[in-house]
Design an enzyme around this catalytic site. Structure first.
Site, PDB file in Angstrom:
ATOM      1  N   SER A  16       0.847  -1.188   0.000  1.00  0.00           N
ATOM      2  CA  SER A  16       0.000   0.000   0.000  1.00  0.00           C
ATOM      3  C   SER A  16       0.881   1.234   0.000  1.00  0.00           C
ATOM      4  O   SER A  16       2.101   1.138   0.088  1.00  0.00           O
ATOM      5  CB  SER A  16      -0.871   0.010   1.257  1.00  0.00           C
ATOM      6  OG  SER A  16      -0.052   0.272   2.381  1.00  0.00           O
ATOM      7  N   LYS A  17       0.231   2.377  -0.110  1.00  0.00           N
ATOM      8  CA  LYS A  17       0.987   3.632  -0.161  1.00  0.00           C
ATOM      9  C   LYS A  17       1.888   3.796   1.051  1.00  0.00           C
ATOM     10  O   LYS A  17       2.921   4.438   0.985  1.00  0.00           O
ATOM     11  CB  LYS A  17       0.031   4.814  -0.273  1.00  0.00           C
ATOM     12  CG  LYS A  17      -0.471   4.992  -1.687  1.00  0.00           C
ATOM     13  CD  LYS A  17      -0.977   6.386  -1.942  1.00  0.00           C
ATOM     14  CE  LYS A  17      -1.403   6.485  -3.395  1.00  0.00           C
ATOM     15  NZ  LYS A  17      -2.430   7.469  -3.627  1.00  0.00           N
ATOM     16  N   ARG A  18       1.481   3.220   2.150  1.00  0.00           N
ATOM     17  CA  ARG A  18       2.267   3.348   3.373  1.00  0.00           C
ATOM     18  C   ARG A  18       3.659   2.720   3.225  1.00  0.00           C
ATOM     19  O   ARG A  18       4.608   3.112   3.867  1.00  0.00           O
ATOM     20  CB  ARG A  18       1.537   2.708   4.547  1.00  0.00           C
ATOM     21  CG  ARG A  18       0.970   3.716   5.529  1.00  0.00           C
ATOM     22  CD  ARG A  18       0.183   3.016   6.615  1.00  0.00           C
ATOM     23  NE  ARG A  18      -0.854   2.192   6.007  1.00  0.00           N
ATOM     24  CZ  ARG A  18      -1.113   0.948   6.354  1.00  0.00           C
ATOM     25  NH1 ARG A  18      -0.408   0.365   7.298  1.00  0.00           N
ATOM     26  NH2 ARG A  18      -2.073   0.269   5.777  1.00  0.00           N
ATOM     27  N   GLY A  57       5.531   2.911   0.769  1.00  0.00           N
ATOM     28  CA  GLY A  57       6.367   3.646  -0.171  1.00  0.00           C
ATOM     29  C   GLY A  57       5.549   3.924  -1.404  1.00  0.00           C
ATOM     30  O   GLY A  57       4.335   3.968  -1.341  1.00  0.00           O
TER      31      GLY A  57
END
Ligand code: GLU
Length: 468
Positions: free
Chosen positions: A241-243, A245
């Protein structure tokens, strides 16, 4: 073989999107088939022209040759409506007038009773007349009447045989109240009319597969073939996920990763060639790729691997191209690099070690500017060079090199190896301080290579100035 890439236009290209596009492209090209682009923009009302242009640019960047399209779903609304009507005419779909509030109530109730959320079919029993009358003034959707009590069996190219009971399948909305189709209806209609043979898509769609098979059947069509590619996992194990990277391809391009690297890396997200080989060009991928070698389990997104591939591809690049890429960057800081007839040999040394073009400026600085050398850099525990021995070491280096007539890498090497032996020193005890003095860097090409490129005079100047 006819495959497609069918993204929803989000404004950027997701890593997972590029992977399904790549796998689809490879399959089409491998079989000398066609690959087309379809924009699935049935979810949003905003202007998407820019997003479409951007997607086309990204396909160009990736090196995909698009044979057809883009087909744009928002321009095909009439076609979906007609097809939804066809299903209603044959009793396989129905209008539903239930309000959002009513549906929310129903869902809450089902949750309370620990039942799977499912439409309760209130509107199935409306007479044709009533349904038509109300449709004139009331907002409504069209739902698929999922046949009960059946088992849907399907052979997925990656998952193998998959079976679903239809009793737990919800009556899927096909056409929304705004007249837009859902993904479920739109992709079935399009993949049939556009003669797709193989749909490669993310595993998140696998639970919807039975609906899709049933829809093909309801239309009386042969289903397309499907391959559901594994989820992308972060290194820690969870879904990427965006978390974790960046999940947009654009970000990796911005960071300086080469196209070849990104394609090579993405290809290995779930696929392996069955050998130890890891570096593949697009041509090699077209030749070697197969769905049989795509794993079922999640594919780990390992940026260390990405960096490693970047190094591999940097070394593979023809030196002329490498020079063309880095010279303007180096010239920005060191204008002398512009008319440097030795730029080529300097670049060759750098190419062995560089990861990103942007590093070239710092890596080549010492060729154009006498470096400032810290005394602490000249000594080294690892190479057994003590600070108090440095005067003697430099004295040896200077007198040996001064006496040389032929200034070639081979000659310098022979000379210094002999000198080390004669003075009972290890090679590293001469070479480490020499390299550090010439470059001012803790890591750089070796002493012989740098000295050769710098030339005899400059090499001696730098050694002397350090000792001064
Ligand atoms: N628009 C869908 C998505 O972006 C496409 C899935 C498919 O390839 O059918 O997930």
């Amino acid at each position: 073989m006819r495959t497609r890439f069918a993204p929803s236009p989000t404004g950027y290209l997701h890593i997972g999107g590029l992977r399904t596009a790549l796998f689809s492209y490879l399959m089409a090209k491998k079989e000398k088939g066609t690959f087309y682009l379809r924009i699935e923009d049935t979810d949003r009302e905003r202007h998407i022209e820019e997003a479409i242009d951007h997607l086309k640019e990204m396909m160009d960047w990736a090196g995909f040759k698009i044979d057809d399209g883009p087909y744009i779903q928002s321009e095909r609304l009439e076609i979906y409506k007609e097809h939804a009507q066809k299903l209603m005419d044959s009793g396989k779909a129905y209008r539903c007038f239930c309000s959002k509030d009513r549906l929310d109530e129903m869902r809450k109730d089902q949750e309370k009773r620990k039942q799977a959320p499912m439409y309760d079919r209130t509107c199935v029993n409306l007479s044709k007349e009533e349904s038509e009358e109300r449709a004139k003034s009331e907002p409504h959707v069209i739902r698929f009447l999922v046949p009960r009590g059946e088992t849907v069996e399907f052979n997925d190219h990656i998952r193998g045989n998959v079976k679903f009971k239809t009793n737990t399948i919800d009556d899927q909305v096909l056409l929304k109240s705004d007249g837009f189709p859902t993904y479920h209806l739109a992709h079935i209609v399009d993949d049939h009319l556009m003669e797709t043979t193989l749909v490669i898509r993310g595993e998140e769609w696998l639970p919807s597969l039975p609906k899709h098979i049933l829809l093909f059947r309801a239309f009386g069509w042969e289903p397309v073939e499907y391959a559901h590619v594994p989820l992308l996992l972060s290194k820690g194990g969870g879904k990427l996920s965006k978390r974790d990277g960046d999940v947009s391809v654009e970000k990796y391009i911005e960071k300086g990763y080469l196209r070849e690297v990104i394609i090579n890396f993405i290809a290995m997200l779930g696929w392996n060639p069955g050998t130890e080989e890891e570096v593949f060009s697009m041509e090699e991928l077209i030749e070697k790729f197969s769905l049989e070698r795509v794993q079922k389990g999640g594919a780990i997104f390992d940026t260390a691997k990405l960096d490693w591939l970047q190094g591999q591809w940097m070394r593979k690049m023809p030196i002329e191209e490498f020079c063309n890429q880095i010279q303007p960057l180096v010239v920005e800081k060191y204008p002398d690099a512009n008319k440097d007839s030795d730029f080529f040999s300097k670049a060759t040394l750098i190419q062995e070690r560089i990861t990103f073009f942007s590093e070239a400026q710092d890596m080549m600085g010492y060729f154009y500017e006498t470096p400032k050398v810290e005394k602490s850099l000249l000594a080294s525990d690892k190479q057994k060079v003590k600070e108090e021995d440095l005067p003697k070491i430099f004295e040896i280096l200077i007198s040996e090199l001064e006496s040389m007539e032929n200034w070639t890498e081979e000659d310098i090497k022979t000379k210094l190896f002999e000198a080390a032996k004669a003075n009972e020193l290890k090679n590293g005890q001469l070479l480490w301080p020499m390299r550090a003095a010439l470059t001012g860097l803790p890591y750089s090409p070796g002493a012989f290579e740098v000295a050769t490129v710098l030339g005899k005079d400059e090499t001696l100047n730098r050694l002397k100035s350090v000792i001064g």
